[in-house]
Structures are given as structure tokens and as C-alpha cells.
Design a protein around this motif. Sequence first.
Motif, PDB file in Angstrom:
ATOM      1  N   THR A 192      35.893  48.221  19.972  1.00  0.00           N
ATOM      2  CA  THR A 192      37.284  48.444  20.373  1.00  0.00           C
ATOM      3  C   THR A 192      37.461  49.689  21.233  1.00  0.00           C
ATOM      4  N   VAL A 193      36.487  50.603  21.191  1.00  0.00           N
ATOM      5  CA  VAL A 193      36.613  51.877  21.906  1.00  0.00           C
ATOM      6  C   VAL A 193      35.288  52.248  22.557  1.00  0.00           C
ATOM      7  N   LEU A 194      35.371  52.721  23.799  1.00  0.00           N
ATOM      8  CA  LEU A 194      34.220  53.328  24.467  1.00  0.00           C
ATOM      9  C   LEU A 194      34.479  54.824  24.625  1.00  0.00           C
ATOM     10  N   ALA A 195      33.474  55.636  24.317  1.00  0.00           N
ATOM     11  CA  ALA A 195      33.596  57.093  24.425  1.00  0.00           C
ATOM     12  C   ALA A 195      32.534  57.633  25.373  1.00  0.00           C
ATOM     13  N   SER A 196      32.806  58.806  25.933  1.00  0.00           N
ATOM     14  CA  SER A 196      31.867  59.397  26.894  1.00  0.00           C
ATOM     15  C   SER A 196      30.571  59.818  26.220  1.00  0.00           C
ATOM     16  N   ASP A 197      30.644  60.155  24.922  1.00  0.00           N
ATOM     17  CA  ASP A 197      29.490  60.615  24.157  1.00  0.00           C
ATOM     18  C   ASP A 197      28.910  61.869  24.791  1.00  0.00           C
ATOM     19  N   TYR A 198      27.927  61.731  25.673  1.00  0.00           N
ATOM     20  CA  TYR A 198      27.268  62.905  26.256  1.00  0.00           C
ATOM     21  C   TYR A 198      27.384  62.948  27.780  1.00  0.00           C
ATOM     22  N   TYR A 199      28.259  62.059  28.380  1.00  0.00           N
ATOM     23  CA  TYR A 199      28.298  61.945  29.837  1.00  0.00           C
ATOM     24  C   TYR A 199      29.724  61.619  30.278  1.00  0.00           C
ATOM     25  N   TYR A 200      30.444  62.624  30.801  1.00  0.00           N
ATOM     26  CA  TYR A 200      31.859  62.455  31.122  1.00  0.00           C
ATOM     27  C   TYR A 200      32.165  61.352  32.150  1.00  0.00           C
ATOM     28  N   PRO A 201      31.316  61.091  33.137  1.00  0.00           N
ATOM     29  CA  PRO A 201      31.649  60.017  34.089  1.00  0.00           C
ATOM     30  C   PRO A 201      31.588  58.619  33.484  1.00  0.00           C
ATOM     31  N   ALA A 202      31.014  58.471  32.284  1.00  0.00           N
ATOM     32  CA  ALA A 202      30.698  57.147  31.757  1.00  0.00           C
ATOM     33  C   ALA A 202      31.894  56.237  31.480  1.00  0.00           C
ATOM     34  N   PRO A 203      32.999  56.692  30.867  1.00  0.00           N
ATOM     35  CA  PRO A 203      34.090  55.750  30.576  1.00  0.00           C
ATOM     36  C   PRO A 203      34.632  55.061  31.818  1.00  0.00           C
ATOM     37  N   GLY A 263      39.127  55.801   3.274  1.00  0.00           N
ATOM     38  CA  GLY A 263      40.163  55.971   4.290  1.00  0.00           C
ATOM     39  C   GLY A 263      39.641  56.301   5.665  1.00  0.00           C
ATOM     40  N   CYS A 264      38.328  56.174   5.869  1.00  0.00           N
ATOM     41  CA  CYS A 264      37.748  56.380   7.202  1.00  0.00           C
ATOM     42  C   CYS A 264      37.897  55.067   7.973  1.00  0.00           C
ATOM     43  N   ALA A 265      38.849  55.019   8.877  1.00  0.00           N
ATOM     44  CA  ALA A 265      39.167  53.761   9.562  1.00  0.00           C
ATOM     45  C   ALA A 265      38.456  53.605  10.893  1.00  0.00           C
ATOM     46  N   ILE A 266      37.539  54.516  11.202  1.00  0.00           N
ATOM     47  CA  ILE A 266      36.797  54.456  12.465  1.00  0.00           C
ATOM     48  C   ILE A 266      35.302  54.422  12.170  1.00  0.00           C
ATOM     49  N   ALA A 267      34.624  53.399  12.668  1.00  0.00           N
ATOM     50  CA  ALA A 267      33.160  53.328  12.589  1.00  0.00           C
ATOM     51  C   ALA A 267      32.630  53.784  13.937  1.00  0.00           C
ATOM     52  N   GLU A 268      32.097  54.997  13.950  1.00  0.00           N
ATOM     53  CA  GLU A 268      31.656  55.610  15.202  1.00  0.00           C
ATOM     54  C   GLU A 268      30.155  55.373  15.398  1.00  0.00           C
ATOM     55  N   PHE A 269      29.808  54.614  16.431  1.00  0.00           N
ATOM     56  CA  PHE A 269      28.417  54.295  16.752  1.00  0.00           C
ATOM     57  C   PHE A 269      27.694  53.599  15.594  1.00  0.00           C
ATOM     58  N   PRO A 270      28.231  52.486  15.088  1.00  0.00           N
ATOM     59  CA  PRO A 270      27.529  51.748  14.020  1.00  0.00           C
ATOM     60  C   PRO A 270      26.133  51.358  14.480  1.00  0.00           C
ATOM     61  N   LEU A 271      25.181  51.438  13.573  1.00  0.00           N
ATOM     62  CA  LEU A 271      23.779  51.270  13.950  1.00  0.00           C
ATOM     63  C   LEU A 271      23.275  49.838  13.922  1.00  0.00           C
ATOM     64  N   THR A 272      24.084  48.923  13.392  1.00  0.00           N
ATOM     65  CA  THR A 272      23.665  47.522  13.388  1.00  0.00           C
ATOM     66  C   THR A 272      24.842  46.619  13.740  1.00  0.00           C
ATOM     67  N   ILE A 292      37.338  44.092   8.526  1.00  0.00           N
ATOM     68  CA  ILE A 292      38.238  44.825   7.626  1.00  0.00           C
ATOM     69  C   ILE A 292      39.240  45.675   8.389  1.00  0.00           C
ATOM     70  N   GLY A 293      39.293  45.472   9.718  1.00  0.00           N
ATOM     71  CA  GLY A 293      40.328  46.108  10.519  1.00  0.00           C
ATOM     72  C   GLY A 293      40.049  47.509  11.004  1.00  0.00           C
ATOM     73  N   ASP A 294      38.793  47.943  10.937  1.00  0.00           N
ATOM     74  CA  ASP A 294      38.453  49.284  11.408  1.00  0.00           C
ATOM     75  C   ASP A 294      38.176  49.287  12.910  1.00  0.00           C
ATOM     76  N   GLU A 295      38.395  50.442  13.523  1.00  0.00           N
ATOM     77  CA  GLU A 295      38.021  50.634  14.925  1.00  0.00           C
ATOM     78  C   GLU A 295      36.513  50.810  15.012  1.00  0.00           C
ATOM     79  N   THR A 296      35.925  50.305  16.086  1.00  0.00           N
ATOM     80  CA  THR A 296      34.486  50.470  16.306  1.00  0.00           C
ATOM     81  C   THR A 296      34.264  51.158  17.648  1.00  0.00           C
ATOM     82  N   VAL A 297      33.573  52.277  17.613  1.00  0.00           N
ATOM     83  CA  VAL A 297      33.339  53.092  18.805  1.00  0.00           C
ATOM     84  C   VAL A 297      31.884  52.974  19.232  1.00  0.00           C
ATOM     85  N   PHE A 298      31.685  52.680  20.510  1.00  0.00           N
ATOM     86  CA  PHE A 298      30.345  52.695  21.089  1.00  0.00           C
ATOM     87  C   PHE A 298      30.353  53.618  22.307  1.00  0.00           C
TER      88      PHE A 298
END
Length: 400
Positions: A301-312, A249-258, A268-274
Amino acid sequence: MQKTTQTYSLPLRGITGRRVLGAGNIAPATLGFDQGNIAQQAGGSGPCIDAGDLLVLPGIVDIHGDAFERSVMPRPGVSFPYGPALLDVDRQLLAHGITTEFHGVTLSWEGGLRGEAYAVRMFEALSQLAPVLGASHKVHLRFEAYHLAGVETALQWMRDGRVSLLAINDHLPTMARRMNDERKLAQYAERAECDMEAFRSRLRTASRHAQDVPAAVSTLVTAAREAGLPVASHDDPDVATRQHYHRQGCAIAEFPLTVEVATLARQIGDETVFGAPNVLRGQSHTGAPNATEMIAAGLCTVLASDYYYPAPLQAAFKLVQLGVCSLPEAWHLVSRNPARAAGLRDRGALVPGMRADAVLIDDSLPGLPRVCGTIVNGELRHAAVALPLIDLADEGSLAA
């Protein structure tokens, strides 16, 4: 015509501008505000902002940001109270157009900055500061899979409503491979507020019960889903791992490595965060896939700030500058899509019924978008320039 300088909290009746991103493309529009939401007709009292030629875009929703750690611990072993640190972070968020922030709070066997005591300080500070914080602050709990002693704590935090998103992390194998790297080991130990031998001991202790990790993780994921929380898996190394978490039931792949993992996740319809910093730098700092290439291929599908707030903010405009996508498409990566992934159906778009969270941007200097104003829940919470105020009655109702 009235003008205002920097204002912490100014209730508004609405905003009008010539470049507003509504349900479709960017076009002239007037948005009425009523009780913090966008409405066909404005309600209550207060002025209307005339944005003129500034871009008016939905507020950024950042579902993974841990740059607050640098405000709490600006140098290894040097920590500051969460209260003033979070006030500083709040100002940073607003200045970079982030209206909803999911703080990546780690609960790990490491201890120190990523241990239970620091997480509790975060919860307490967020509760105490709620009346004065400008952005919407939530907690993205990053649970380290081998921290079996922390499972009950995490379950209680979820029951208490302290957590808004759960992510399963597993950094122990990588750390174990680096135990002979004195420089890296020293960094881990400093963050954990212990000496290097103590850190080695903590890692060995956590490793001893590897056979119990899958059951513990399953318990956490089940509890999160029952509580209606979105769940992510972090740094999936291969397609088998993504399939495993997807079945749970984890529908988010956060920072997939490949690329293969990201491809499967989308199939399979999951969100992908980079990471948005990945877009700005042109590469990942950990050797993960290039985020710009993933976006171009439809695998992010999603961009996150990760470690740097100005990034998005900056990444969205860089994508446009590179010709990868249009501004509305780029902005969906930092606003509409992360709101959807996080289960927030009340924000991410400037349409009637949604929260009045918006950012006013001066994009006149190519490659240097500047936030001139940030609106949260219908109130002006940050202004970097004088913004003209008008009577909304002169502008009419919401326009498409």
C-alpha cells in the motif's frame, strides 16, 4: 506573462494546468490556494502558476527515509554538523518532489550514528532550521527492541512531541549472526564509532536481558498509541510476528520479509510498506519480496524512499511504464496512502480543504520524470525551470 526563475519561497494564489490529478483522474483543473490550503476560491495575494502540460500531482509523503545519514556521515567515522547537512537534505527532498519527510532516526544500543547523541542533534537542528526548511520535516523514531536503556528516553521524546511515528526494529539477531564476518563487523563498528571488540561487547550487553524486551516494547507501543502516533513493526519475519504486533496496535507492516506476512497484513487491514528502490532495482537488496510483484498482487500500500530520496518519484513512473498500474494508482502509493498510514489527514490529495502541497513534473522523457517545481503549504519552494505566472482571476475557481 510573467516568469520566475528558481525561488525559495513564493506565496501563490493557486495553480492551473491541463494535467492535474484531483479527486478522480488526471484532467484540466484550476486549484485555488487560501492560507496554505486548497480552496474553491483563492484567497490572499500572489500569482498563479500556469503549469501548462506539466503534470500537477500531490506532493510525495515519505514515511521512511534515512538517506540523511549519508549527509551527516558521508564516510565511516567522518561526521558533519546536522545544520548544514539537513539544509542539503531539504534541497534534495524538494528537488525530488517530497513535500513531507519522515526521517528514520534510530535509537539503538549500537551508539554512534544510531545512538542518542546523534538523535538529539537531529531534533535540535530541525527545531533551529524550522523557519528556513522548505519541506515538512518529521521524525520516524526507529527504536531497536533490545535497547532497554533507551526506553525512558524514547518515552520522553514522545511526550515532548518530537516523534511523529514509532517503528519497532530488531536488528540484533541478524547482527549477532554476522559477528564472525570481519567486513560486516567493521562496517557496524565504524557506524557506531567504536572498534570491533567494543561493538561485540555492546551487542553482548544488549543481548543479556532478552527476557525483558517484550515488556519494554509493549510499554513503548502503548505510549505511542495513547499519544495518537502511528506504530510500525519493521522487517516482520513471519506471520506470528505480524499477528503479535497487530494485536498490540501496530497497524503498519514495514518491509515484511515474506509474501505470507504481507498477505496476512493486508487481510487484517494493516498498511504494508515496501522500498521504492526495490521497484527501481527490480529486487530487494536484502532478499525481501520483490516490491513490484507485491504491488501487482495488491500486497503493497505504501512505497518509501528508504535509503534513496529520488526513488518514490522514479518508482511511480516505472510502475506505469511496466504496465503494473495507472499513474493515479502508482501515485497513491507515494502520496495519499503514506499520508493515510501516518495519520496525516490534511495532505496526499489535491482537493479542497487539503494542504496545498504539489509537485510539477515533466514526463516528456520516458523513464526520466523531472521535477520542475515543488509547492509546499501553498508556496513555491523549489523551481528548476522558469514557470509562467498569471492572474488567477482569469482562470476562475477550482475545477474538477
